[in-house]
Design a protein around this motif. Structure first.
Motif, PDB file in Angstrom:
ATOM      1  N   THR A  61     -27.805   6.438  40.261  1.00 54.02           N
ATOM      2  CA  THR A  61     -26.623   5.858  40.892  1.00 54.02           C
ATOM      3  C   THR A  61     -25.360   6.355  40.200  1.00 54.02           C
ATOM      4  N   SER A  62     -24.325   6.552  40.977  1.00 56.63           N
ATOM      5  CA  SER A  62     -23.049   7.030  40.420  1.00 56.63           C
ATOM      6  C   SER A  62     -22.452   6.018  39.454  1.00 56.63           C
ATOM      7  N   SER A  63     -22.739   4.728  39.672  1.00 55.48           N
ATOM      8  CA  SER A  63     -22.181   3.703  38.780  1.00 55.48           C
ATOM      9  C   SER A  63     -22.690   3.855  37.354  1.00 55.48           C
ATOM     10  N   CYS A  64     -23.916   4.339  37.180  1.00 56.24           N
ATOM     11  CA  CYS A  64     -24.443   4.568  35.824  1.00 56.24           C
ATOM     12  C   CYS A  64     -23.669   5.698  35.133  1.00 56.24           C
ATOM     13  N   ILE A  65     -23.375   6.738  35.900  1.00 57.84           N
ATOM     14  CA  ILE A  65     -22.578   7.853  35.371  1.00 57.84           C
ATOM     15  C   ILE A  65     -21.183   7.374  34.987  1.00 57.84           C
ATOM     16  N   VAL A  66     -20.592   6.559  35.851  1.00 59.61           N
ATOM     17  CA  VAL A  66     -19.246   6.026  35.615  1.00 59.61           C
ATOM     18  C   VAL A  66     -19.231   5.125  34.383  1.00 59.61           C
ATOM     19  N   GLN A  67     -20.257   4.297  34.229  1.00 59.14           N
ATOM     20  CA  GLN A  67     -20.343   3.402  33.061  1.00 59.14           C
ATOM     21  C   GLN A  67     -20.269   4.201  31.765  1.00 59.14           C
ATOM     22  N   ALA A  68     -21.040   5.272  31.682  1.00 63.60           N
ATOM     23  CA  ALA A  68     -21.064   6.079  30.461  1.00 63.60           C
ATOM     24  C   ALA A  68     -19.731   6.770  30.224  1.00 63.60           C
ATOM     25  N   ARG A  69     -19.152   7.326  31.275  1.00 58.36           N
ATOM     26  CA  ARG A  69     -17.893   8.068  31.116  1.00 58.36           C
ATOM     27  C   ARG A  69     -16.726   7.151  30.749  1.00 58.36           C
ATOM     28  N   LEU A  70     -16.777   5.908  31.213  1.00 54.48           N
ATOM     29  CA  LEU A  70     -15.695   4.973  30.907  1.00 54.48           C
ATOM     30  C   LEU A  70     -15.867   4.306  29.546  1.00 54.48           C
ATOM     31  N   GLY A  71     -17.067   4.356  28.999  1.00 55.27           N
ATOM     32  CA  GLY A  71     -17.320   3.667  27.746  1.00 55.27           C
ATOM     33  C   GLY A  71     -17.498   2.171  27.919  1.00 55.27           C
ATOM     34  N   VAL A  72     -17.926   1.756  29.102  1.00 57.21           N
ATOM     35  CA  VAL A  72     -18.242   0.343  29.336  1.00 57.21           C
ATOM     36  C   VAL A  72     -19.537   0.030  28.594  1.00 57.21           C
ATOM     37  N   PRO A  73     -19.646  -1.133  27.957  1.00 54.73           N
ATOM     38  CA  PRO A  73     -20.832  -1.443  27.137  1.00 54.73           C
ATOM     39  C   PRO A  73     -22.152  -1.280  27.889  1.00 54.73           C
ATOM     40  N   SER A  74     -23.181  -0.854  27.170  1.00 60.54           N
ATOM     41  CA  SER A  74     -24.503  -0.663  27.770  1.00 60.54           C
ATOM     42  C   SER A  74     -25.191  -1.992  28.065  1.00 60.54           C
ATOM     43  N   THR A  75     -24.571  -3.090  27.655  1.00 61.04           N
ATOM     44  CA  THR A  75     -25.081  -4.419  28.004  1.00 61.04           C
ATOM     45  C   THR A  75     -24.603  -4.863  29.382  1.00 61.04           C
ATOM     46  N   SER A  76     -23.801  -4.015  30.039  1.00 65.03           N
ATOM     47  CA  SER A  76     -23.260  -4.347  31.354  1.00 65.03           C
ATOM     48  C   SER A  76     -24.224  -3.938  32.466  1.00 65.03           C
ATOM     49  N   GLY A  77     -24.116  -4.631  33.589  1.00 59.28           N
ATOM     50  CA  GLY A  77     -24.839  -4.230  34.788  1.00 59.28           C
ATOM     51  C   GLY A  77     -24.041  -3.187  35.542  1.00 59.28           C
ATOM     52  N   SER A  91      -9.420  -3.350  28.474  1.00 57.51           N
ATOM     53  CA  SER A  91     -10.328  -2.554  27.650  1.00 57.51           C
ATOM     54  C   SER A  91     -11.673  -2.398  28.361  1.00 57.51           C
ATOM     55  N   PRO A  92     -12.271  -1.213  28.298  1.00 57.08           N
ATOM     56  CA  PRO A  92     -13.613  -1.048  28.881  1.00 57.08           C
ATOM     57  C   PRO A  92     -14.615  -2.057  28.330  1.00 57.08           C
ATOM     58  N   SER A  93     -14.403  -2.493  27.094  1.00 55.71           N
ATOM     59  CA  SER A  93     -15.327  -3.452  26.483  1.00 55.71           C
ATOM     60  C   SER A  93     -15.268  -4.828  27.153  1.00 55.71           C
ATOM     61  N   ASP A  94     -14.203  -5.070  27.946  1.00 56.83           N
ATOM     62  CA  ASP A  94     -14.072  -6.342  28.652  1.00 56.83           C
ATOM     63  C   ASP A  94     -14.984  -6.419  29.880  1.00 56.83           C
ATOM     64  N   ILE A  95     -15.446  -5.271  30.354  1.00 58.95           N
ATOM     65  CA  ILE A  95     -16.210  -5.211  31.601  1.00 58.95           C
ATOM     66  C   ILE A  95     -17.679  -5.527  31.343  1.00 58.95           C
ATOM     67  N   ASP A  96     -18.241  -6.434  32.148  1.00 61.84           N
ATOM     68  CA  ASP A  96     -19.669  -6.704  32.005  1.00 61.84           C
ATOM     69  C   ASP A  96     -20.461  -6.452  33.282  1.00 61.84           C
ATOM     70  N   TYR A  97     -19.805  -5.901  34.308  1.00 70.07           N
ATOM     71  CA  TYR A  97     -20.540  -5.481  35.509  1.00 70.07           C
ATOM     72  C   TYR A  97     -19.693  -4.481  36.293  1.00 70.07           C
ATOM     73  N   ILE A  98     -20.329  -3.400  36.749  1.00 67.66           N
ATOM     74  CA  ILE A  98     -19.663  -2.408  37.611  1.00 67.66           C
ATOM     75  C   ILE A  98     -20.341  -2.416  38.978  1.00 67.66           C
ATOM     76  N   LEU A  99     -19.526  -2.586  40.014  1.00 67.26           N
ATOM     77  CA  LEU A  99     -19.976  -2.433  41.395  1.00 67.26           C
ATOM     78  C   LEU A  99     -19.263  -1.219  41.976  1.00 67.26           C
TER      79      LEU A  99
END
Length: 321
Positions: free
Chosen positions: A89-105, A69-77
């Motif tokens: 950074t592209s990782s910020c765009i990816v975070q939003a599109r994947l629905g990874v929590p905004s509490t993640s790095g 689940s995207p909610s399991d992720i707490d950091y994107i590299l």
């Protein structure tokens, strides 16, 4: 101790075969391209397909194929040298599109063929420092957008791809424990593999990749055996303790020379690039995925990973399944 728990990858639909290249470069036959590179086909990003698009597709495959689940992720590299924009950074765009929590790095890091090793190193640090439990490491590259149409030395080699890897604090099934690393950098060789245009030093000019093939080859044959010896010493192991070697899939010619120089038995050397080419930072995770799928990796095996190239930069680690 960090574990590699899952790997998935994405290849664009559009392809570039040796037959296609032969039409552009008639002096290079289909067989000549194949014998020199070990590559028959490369996947090329569409004109409107970019690094973040491929990164999202690779991550979505990881989630669906492994029940994550995207909610399991707490950091994107996100490792890339072809970001969508200079900023954000592209990782910020990816975070939003994947629905990874905004509490993640989330952060991008700019490395090429050694990027996957460095990404594992960063992920391990985040987990050991208890700043993250589940790190999503993505490698995504669209080098094809930097290649000159008339440069057969690079067009015959590079393909586009993205891979997604889950590195976690806990194991899950056939996981791989990440051991110690050996890394290296030599920026004195930066101009041997470079895109000079498009950045702040040379703005307004079309980005085009230049590669000094002979110097990159010489660098590889010198540095890779050295870093492997240093890695084995750091981990208290010998060459005989390694069950499988997975190197950055540069091209078949280079990989065969490395195998011979290091003294790796044929059955312990894994090559996978015929249908995708050199996908830069994604070659190692793609090869790992395929080695697992083909049954070349089994429980209890020690697998040595080594990346090398643009920077100049190199690195290696050992993972145990």
């Amino acid at each position: 101790m960090p574990f590699i728990n899952a790997i998935s990858y994405y290849l664009p639909d559009q392809s570039l075969s040796n037959e296609n290249l032969n039409e552009v470069f008639p002096d290079w036959s289909v067989d000549k391209i194949s014998s020199k590179t070990g590559i028959s086909n490369r996947h090329i990003a569409a004109k409107d397909e970019y690094t973040s698009d491929m990164a999202v597709k690779a991550a979505e495959k990881l989630f669906s194929e492994h029940g994550i689940s995207p909610s399991d992720i707490d950091y994107i590299l996100l490792c890339t040298q072809s970001p969508d924009y200079f900023l954000p950074t592209s990782s910020c765009i990816v975070q939003a599109r994947l629905g990874v929590p905004s509490t993640s790095g989330a952060l991008d890091f700019n490395l090429g063929c050694s990027g996957y090793i460095y990404g594992l190193n960063l992920a391990k640090g985040l987990i050991l420092s208890e700043e993250a439990k589940n790190v999503l490491l993505i490698t995504s590259e669209t080098y094809s957008k930097y290649l000159k149409e008339d440069d057969k030395s690079v067009r015959t080699i590079f393909g586009d791809a993205a891979a997604a890897t889950l590195i976690s604090a806990d194991s899950n099934g056939l996981s791989a424990r990440v051991a110690r690393f050996a890394l290296g950098t030599d920026g004195a060789g930066a101009e041997n593999l470079i895109v000079k245009n498009g950045g702040s030093r040379n703005p307004g000019l079309k980005p085009e990749l230049f590669m000094n093939g002979p110097d990159i080859f010489a660098f590889t044959l010198k540095r890779v055996p050295e870093v492997i010896n240093r890695l084995l010493e750091k981990n208290g192991m010998t060459l005989e303790n390694i069950d499988l070697f997975i190197f950055h899939q540069a091209n078949k010619y280079m990989l065969q020379h490395l195998q011979q120089k290091i003294g790796i038995p044929e059955e312990k050397h894994f090559i996978f690039l015929e249908d995708c080419g050199n996908t830069v930072s994604s070659t190692i995770p793609i090869a790992m995925h395929e080695a697992l799928r083909q049954g070349r990796i089994k429980a209890g095996m020690n697998v040595l990973l080594c990346g090398f190239g643009v920077g100049l930069s190199w690195g290696a680690t050992i993972i145990k399944y």
